[in-house]
Design a protein around this motif. Structure first.
Motif, PDB file in Angstrom:
ATOM      1  N   MET A 163      92.009 -53.913  51.290  1.00 50.92           N
ATOM      2  CA  MET A 163      91.974 -54.665  52.767  1.00 50.92           C
ATOM      3  C   MET A 163      91.830 -56.455  52.589  1.00 50.92           C
ATOM      4  N   ARG A 164      91.047 -56.485  51.234  1.00 48.72           N
ATOM      5  CA  ARG A 164      90.988 -58.114  50.912  1.00 48.72           C
ATOM      6  C   ARG A 164      92.298 -58.608  50.691  1.00 48.72           C
ATOM      7  N   SER A 165      93.068 -57.803  49.731  1.00 46.65           N
ATOM      8  CA  SER A 165      94.367 -58.371  49.409  1.00 46.65           C
ATOM      9  C   SER A 165      95.477 -58.648  50.567  1.00 46.65           C
ATOM     10  N   ALA A 166      95.414 -57.643  51.544  1.00 46.76           N
ATOM     11  CA  ALA A 166      96.104 -57.509  52.935  1.00 46.76           C
ATOM     12  C   ALA A 166      95.668 -58.686  53.783  1.00 46.76           C
ATOM     13  N   ALA A 167      94.288 -58.907  53.706  1.00 44.00           N
ATOM     14  CA  ALA A 167      94.050 -59.968  54.667  1.00 44.00           C
ATOM     15  C   ALA A 167      94.459 -61.540  53.961  1.00 44.00           C
ATOM     16  N   ARG A 168      94.261 -61.552  52.620  1.00 43.30           N
ATOM     17  CA  ARG A 168      94.548 -62.822  51.973  1.00 43.30           C
ATOM     18  C   ARG A 168      96.193 -63.018  52.115  1.00 43.30           C
ATOM     19  N   ARG A 169      97.255 -61.906  52.091  1.00 42.23           N
ATOM     20  CA  ARG A 169      98.675 -62.045  52.306  1.00 42.23           C
ATOM     21  C   ARG A 169      99.125 -62.520  53.735  1.00 42.23           C
ATOM     22  N   LEU A 170      98.039 -62.050  54.625  1.00 45.10           N
ATOM     23  CA  LEU A 170      98.416 -62.516  55.911  1.00 45.10           C
ATOM     24  C   LEU A 170      97.636 -63.659  56.580  1.00 45.10           C
ATOM     25  N   GLY A 171      96.995 -64.406  55.439  1.00 45.22           N
ATOM     26  CA  GLY A 171      96.290 -65.671  55.708  1.00 45.22           C
ATOM     27  C   GLY A 171      94.962 -65.516  56.602  1.00 45.22           C
ATOM     28  N   LEU A 172      94.414 -64.491  56.718  1.00 46.42           N
ATOM     29  CA  LEU A 172      93.181 -63.899  57.279  1.00 46.42           C
ATOM     30  C   LEU A 172      92.162 -63.474  56.807  1.00 46.42           C
ATOM     31  N   SER A 173      90.900 -63.595  57.231  1.00 54.30           N
ATOM     32  CA  SER A 173      89.656 -63.057  56.689  1.00 54.30           C
ATOM     33  C   SER A 173      89.675 -61.570  56.696  1.00 54.30           C
ATOM     34  N   GLN A 174      89.028 -60.883  55.647  1.00 51.44           N
ATOM     35  CA  GLN A 174      88.685 -59.369  55.906  1.00 51.44           C
ATOM     36  C   GLN A 174      88.398 -58.926  57.073  1.00 51.44           C
ATOM     37  N   PRO A 175      87.146 -59.594  57.546  1.00 55.29           N
ATOM     38  CA  PRO A 175      86.483 -59.128  58.655  1.00 55.29           C
ATOM     39  C   PRO A 175      87.621 -59.292  60.051  1.00 55.29           C
ATOM     40  N   ALA A 176      88.368 -60.281  59.995  1.00 56.82           N
ATOM     41  CA  ALA A 176      89.188 -60.625  61.084  1.00 56.82           C
ATOM     42  C   ALA A 176      90.226 -59.514  61.120  1.00 56.82           C
ATOM     43  N   LEU A 177      90.913 -59.159  59.937  1.00 60.54           N
ATOM     44  CA  LEU A 177      91.865 -58.052  59.828  1.00 60.54           C
ATOM     45  C   LEU A 177      91.296 -56.691  60.078  1.00 60.54           C
ATOM     46  N   THR A 178      90.131 -56.539  59.985  1.00 61.23           N
ATOM     47  CA  THR A 178      89.486 -55.388  60.224  1.00 61.23           C
ATOM     48  C   THR A 178      89.367 -55.225  61.674  1.00 61.23           C
ATOM     49  N   LYS A 179      88.808 -56.238  62.384  1.00 63.48           N
ATOM     50  CA  LYS A 179      88.502 -56.132  63.748  1.00 63.48           C
ATOM     51  C   LYS A 179      89.997 -56.078  64.499  1.00 63.48           C
ATOM     52  N   THR A 180      91.157 -56.739  64.029  1.00 62.97           N
ATOM     53  CA  THR A 180      92.436 -56.466  64.486  1.00 62.97           C
ATOM     54  C   THR A 180      92.977 -54.790  64.380  1.00 62.97           C
ATOM     55  N   ILE A 181      92.432 -54.471  63.211  1.00 64.47           N
ATOM     56  CA  ILE A 181      92.999 -53.004  63.257  1.00 64.47           C
ATOM     57  C   ILE A 181      92.226 -51.956  64.065  1.00 64.47           C
ATOM     58  N   ARG A 182      91.029 -52.336  64.151  1.00 62.49           N
ATOM     59  CA  ARG A 182      89.914 -51.675  65.104  1.00 62.49           C
ATOM     60  C   ARG A 182      90.444 -51.658  66.528  1.00 62.49           C
ATOM     61  N   GLU A 183      90.874 -52.740  66.921  1.00 64.27           N
ATOM     62  CA  GLU A 183      91.234 -53.203  68.332  1.00 64.27           C
ATOM     63  C   GLU A 183      92.622 -52.294  68.764  1.00 64.27           C
ATOM     64  N   LEU A 184      93.251 -52.360  67.608  1.00 59.67           N
ATOM     65  CA  LEU A 184      94.635 -51.707  67.681  1.00 59.67           C
ATOM     66  C   LEU A 184      94.539 -50.121  67.677  1.00 59.67           C
ATOM     67  N   GLU A 185      93.690 -49.651  66.852  1.00 63.73           N
ATOM     68  CA  GLU A 185      93.286 -48.156  67.003  1.00 63.73           C
ATOM     69  C   GLU A 185      92.647 -47.788  68.382  1.00 63.73           C
ATOM     70  N   ARG A 186      91.777 -48.624  68.760  1.00 61.31           N
ATOM     71  CA  ARG A 186      91.254 -48.200  69.919  1.00 61.31           C
ATOM     72  C   ARG A 186      92.223 -48.232  71.347  1.00 61.31           C
ATOM     73  N   GLU A 187      93.053 -49.153  71.134  1.00 59.24           N
ATOM     74  CA  GLU A 187      94.084 -49.360  72.182  1.00 59.24           C
ATOM     75  C   GLU A 187      95.205 -48.054  72.236  1.00 59.24           C
ATOM     76  N   LEU A 188      95.541 -47.542  70.971  1.00 58.80           N
ATOM     77  CA  LEU A 188      96.206 -46.346  70.656  1.00 58.80           C
ATOM     78  C   LEU A 188      95.465 -45.178  70.704  1.00 58.80           C
ATOM     79  N   ALA A 189      94.204 -45.376  70.629  1.00 61.54           N
ATOM     80  CA  ALA A 189      93.529 -44.057  70.688  1.00 61.54           C
ATOM     81  C   ALA A 189      93.836 -42.913  69.524  1.00 61.54           C
ATOM     82  N   ALA A 190      93.966 -43.881  68.420  1.00 62.79           N
ATOM     83  CA  ALA A 190      94.397 -43.139  67.094  1.00 62.79           C
ATOM     84  C   ALA A 190      93.888 -43.808  65.996  1.00 62.79           C
ATOM     85  N   PRO A 191      93.430 -43.100  64.985  1.00 62.11           N
ATOM     86  CA  PRO A 191      93.208 -43.612  63.689  1.00 62.11           C
ATOM     87  C   PRO A 191      94.565 -44.059  62.921  1.00 62.11           C
TER      88      PRO A 191
END
Length: 168
Positions: free
Chosen positions: A1-29
């Motif tokens: 996750m750290r590497s992905a966040a770095r490539r996107l120019g985000l912090s790891q917590p910000a990326l994790t939060k974004t993914i969780r929000e998307l999972e919540r919106e889709l109601a799917a892991p």
């Protein structure tokens, strides 16, 4: 996750939060966390594949709009079997690149069935390959480029010198 966040120019917590929000919106892991790292779930793979296609479509739309204004730009993905890469593509690619310098060419070299799968999925725009006899490919537009003949070649003095078939 750290590497992905770095490539996107985000912090790891910000990326994790974004993914969780998307999972919540889709109601799917979308991701499965394991001891070996993070892997996509089946739902995550579907979303990823669709997102790639959507991104490609948006890029194609931008290119088409610019082309309507006379610009010859864009991207062309060509899949080819190894023999086509050796025999057909070198001069064709040189000529094409000279005529259309603003069109980015992507070339993938794989065997026939892998090329057909890439063509079906939209990963390549054009496939250059031979078609096995009797194979129905009605879903594609096909144009013959060259006729080839496969032959058996053996060294002089080989016990297989008189062979007319591949089986013993």
């Amino acid at each position: 996750m750290r590497s992905a966040a770095r490539r996107l120019g985000l912090s790891q917590p910000a990326l994790t939060k974004t993914i969780r929000e998307l999972e919540r919106e889709l109601a799917a892991p979308l991701l499965e966390r394991t001891s070996k790292g993070v892997l996509p779930t089946a739902q995550g793979k579907v979303l990823y594949d669709r997102a790639l296609k959507a991104n490609k479509e948006l890029s194609a739309a931008v290119d088409e709009i610019r082309q309507l204004d006379g610009a010859m730009l864009g991207e062309l993905s060509v899949g080819a079997v190894p023999v086509a890469v050796m025999l057909l593509l070198p001069e064709t690619l040189r000529t094409f690149s000279r005529q259309f310098p603003d069109i980015k060419l992507r070339l993938s070299e794989e065997l026939f069935f892998a090329q057909m799968q890439k063509l079906r999925s939209g990963q390549v725009d054009v496939a250059i390959c031979g078609i096995p006899d009797g194979l129905a490919l009605g879903e594609f537009q096909i144009e013959a480029l060259i006729e080839t003949e496969m032959v058996v070649v053996v060294r002089k003095g080989s016990p297989r010198q008189q062979a007319h078939r591949l089986d013993p």
